[in-house]
Scaffold this active site. Structure first.
Site, PDB file in Angstrom:
ATOM      1  N   ARG A  70     -44.423  -8.613  44.271  1.00  0.00           N
ATOM      2  CA  ARG A  70     -43.653  -9.708  43.698  1.00  0.00           C
ATOM      3  C   ARG A  70     -43.853 -10.953  44.551  1.00  0.00           C
ATOM      4  O   ARG A  70     -43.916 -10.885  45.794  1.00  0.00           O
ATOM      5  CB  ARG A  70     -42.152  -9.398  43.659  1.00  0.00           C
ATOM      6  CG  ARG A  70     -41.766  -8.083  43.029  1.00  0.00           C
ATOM      7  CD  ARG A  70     -42.267  -7.905  41.622  1.00  0.00           C
ATOM      8  NE  ARG A  70     -41.678  -8.817  40.656  1.00  0.00           N
ATOM      9  CZ  ARG A  70     -42.068  -8.881  39.389  1.00  0.00           C
ATOM     10  NH1 ARG A  70     -43.054  -8.104  38.958  1.00  0.00           N
ATOM     11  NH2 ARG A  70     -41.486  -9.716  38.558  1.00  0.00           N
ATOM     12  N   GLU A  81     -44.934 -19.082  39.528  1.00  0.00           N
ATOM     13  CA  GLU A  81     -46.043 -18.764  38.630  1.00  0.00           C
ATOM     14  C   GLU A  81     -45.835 -19.449  37.283  1.00  0.00           C
ATOM     15  O   GLU A  81     -44.682 -19.618  36.856  1.00  0.00           O
ATOM     16  CB  GLU A  81     -46.145 -17.243  38.437  1.00  0.00           C
ATOM     17  CG  GLU A  81     -46.528 -16.509  39.708  1.00  0.00           C
ATOM     18  CD  GLU A  81     -46.716 -14.997  39.496  1.00  0.00           C
ATOM     19  OE1 GLU A  81     -46.551 -14.535  38.346  1.00  0.00           O
ATOM     20  OE2 GLU A  81     -47.022 -14.304  40.468  1.00  0.00           O
ATOM     21  N   HIS A 102     -51.913 -12.534  38.797  1.00  0.00           N
ATOM     22  CA  HIS A 102     -50.934 -11.496  38.441  1.00  0.00           C
ATOM     23  C   HIS A 102     -51.585 -10.449  37.537  1.00  0.00           C
ATOM     24  O   HIS A 102     -51.116 -10.157  36.435  1.00  0.00           O
ATOM     25  CB  HIS A 102     -49.715 -12.107  37.753  1.00  0.00           C
ATOM     26  CG  HIS A 102     -48.463 -11.296  37.960  1.00  0.00           C
ATOM     27  ND1 HIS A 102     -47.244 -11.859  38.165  1.00  0.00           N
ATOM     28  CD2 HIS A 102     -48.247  -9.948  38.004  1.00  0.00           C
ATOM     29  CE1 HIS A 102     -46.325 -10.918  38.321  1.00  0.00           C
ATOM     30  NE2 HIS A 102     -46.920  -9.738  38.223  1.00  0.00           N
TER      31      HIS A 102
END
Length: 525
Positions: free
Chosen positions: A232, A261, A279
């Protein structure tokens, strides 16, 4: 009645097929803002999301029918779990559907960082031959430090050991037995920082883990350490990481996740030794399909059968358990409603005793059901999901006990609430498939639950039944059932009178005025 689910993010088409095959109506609306989502969420029983759709407190407050939110993936940062819990909405994720994929990506990033493969590839394809500029680091026999050794962390450990790395791990929830099973060494964080040649992170983002690789902690690491984060954003101080890459203390770093993000611009971009992916941890065809199918199955099971799998705010209930648990959950909830209604002036402790065969069942859902019943007397909109957290927030003590054999019944549940230092007790059992009240204040009886029950604590003296019958008769209140219990002749006694309608205040005043009556109240179920 039609069950409706909203899919708020892009999921594999097979997920829609799963819902429809089980008779659930599905709408797919991707890219909704939070206000747009709040405007329509009241129509739906379930909401399936990935990471872009963000059901916040405002969305959940508008969700009048919502029973479950399913996150196709592991992290649930985009879901307001406390708000969902207070609203009684189950929040599920799919912790295993993309575990292998994420673990493989972490290992791939570790290799890429150790050998600087992306930079070497780019320069080679640019017409250079920079062989001397990329003297990599061998991972064989090096020490890998895991921050988090749960599902994904353990898979990374397994793969790292396969390439003959030594693995150490910091995880407060890792037992020594599990560490031995995984073939890793459990250590404290400072020891991991000092010993690890490479560090990978595999922990959710919480108040305890936020910035766990702070500037201070990064400076405690070995010179030349490799940092990999596929978990994370927010676990690593990104500014400090850049500084330590620039001065050579960190030899390489690979991030698949960022604090903000999408990270289309970032100070780390272009830094020598730094590798970034957008990601991609769970981004394989297999993982995307797995989590979509898994969340659809889980949500459908809950909406149709009550089975709870991979919930973050409620005990799990398997599809096999659900039918067997159902009568006991209903009994526990009704006993809780009884206890709550005779304790509305406030209580500071709850005890739940399980006796007999019920001890072999998954008791966590039963306890949650009992707490929901207790709290419902003084609160609206409380259910099995929200009740345990509400009880905890109020600072009310909870204790559970089990006795493998019951003296009289195959199974018995006893609920006790403490009011002003004294315990109020009600016990129940399943008799011939029906929930029954079998004791109050340890006085035995056998009473059915009915929509209205007149509960009376009285002295066992002549004239009580006749006087009560006269009052109810004069008021036109029909008696459906009548059950009595007492400690001893002439002592403390109870009466449970099933009635066909509620009792007006003036009639209750007359009942309380009877000389034998100590306490009287209509209980509603």
């Amino acid at each position: 009645m039609t069950i409706k689910v909203l899919i708020g993010d892009s999921l594999a088409p097979g997920a829609i097929d799963i819902f429809k095959a089980r008779g659930i109506e599905v709408d797919v609306k991707v890219g909704l803002s939070q206000p747009e989502l709040a405007e329509i969420i009241g129509e739906y029983d379930g909401l399936a999301v990935r990471s872009a759709c963000k059901p916040n407190a405002d969305v959940i407050a508008a969700a009048t029918k919502l029973k479950v939110i399913g996150r196709a993936g592991i992290g649930v940062d985009n879901v307001d779990i406390p708000a969902a819990t207070k609203k009684g909405v189950v929040v599920m994720n799919t912790p295993f559907g993309n575990a292998v994929t994420t673990a493989e990506h972490a290992i791939a990033m570790l290799f890429a960082a150790a050998r600087q493969i992306p930079a070497a590839s780019a320069r080679t394809q640019n017409g250079e031959w920079p062989k001397k500029d990329y003297v990599g680091t061998e991972l064989f026999s090096k020490t890998l430090g895991l921050i988090g050794a749960g599902n994904i962390g353990s898979l990374v450990a397994e793969r790292a050991r396969g390439i003959k790395m030594k693995v150490i791990a910091f995880d407060p929830f890792l037992t020594e037995e599990r560490a031995v099973e995984l073939g890793i060494e459990k250590v404290e964080l400072d020891a991991l920082l000092a010993r690890a040649d490479a560090i990978t992170l595999h922990t959710p983002l919480t108040d305890q883990t936020r910035n766990i690789l702070s500037r201070e902690n990064l400076e405690k690491t070995k010179k030349g350490v490799i940092i990999v984060n596929c978990a994370r954003g927010g676990l690593v101080d990104e500014e400090a990481l850049k500084d330590l890459l620039d001065n050579g203390h960190v030899s390489a770093a690979a991030l698949d996740v960022f604090e903000t993000e999408p990270a289309k611009e970032h100070p780390l971009f272009g830094t020598p030794g730094f590798i970034a992916t957008p990601h991609l941890g769970a981004s394989t065809v297999e993982a995307q399909d797995n989590v979509a199918f898994q969340v659809a199955e889980q949500m459908a099971d809950y909406l149709l059968t009550g089975a709870v799998t991979n919930a973050l705010n409620m005990p799990s209930i398997s599809a096999e358990e659900a039918p067997r648990l159902k009568p006991f959950a209903e009994l526990a909830e009704k006993l809780g409603e009884f206890a709550g209604q005779v304790s509305t002036e406030g209580f500071d402790a709850v005890e739940i005793d399980y006796e007999g065969d019920v001890c072999e069942l998954n008791r966590k859902p039963l306890t949650s059901a009992a707490l929901a019943g207790i709290l419902r007397a003084s609160m609206k909109d409380v259910n099995m999901v929200s009740a345990p957290s509400i009880l905890k927030d109020r600072g009310i003590d909870l204790k559970e006990t089990t006795v493998e054999e019951s003296a009289t019944y195959e199974s018995l549940i006893r609920i006790k609430v403490r009011v002003d230092g004294k315990w109020r007790t009600v016990s129940g059992s399943i008799v011939n498939g029906q929930a029954r009240i079998v004791a109050v204040k340890e006085m035995t009886l056998d009473a059915k639950f009915r929509p209205f029950i007149l509960f009376i604590n009285n002295t066992d003296k002549p004239g009580f039944i006749g006087g009560l019958g006269s009052v109810l008769g004069d008021a036109g209140i029909n008696i459906a059932t009548f059950n009595l219990g007492r400690e001893e002749e002439g002592g403390d006694a109870i009466a449970m009178i099933g009635i066909d309608q509620d009792i007006p205040k003036e009639t209750m005043d007359k009942i309380n005025a009877l000389s034998q009556v100590r306490y009287a109240k209509v209980l509603r179920f």
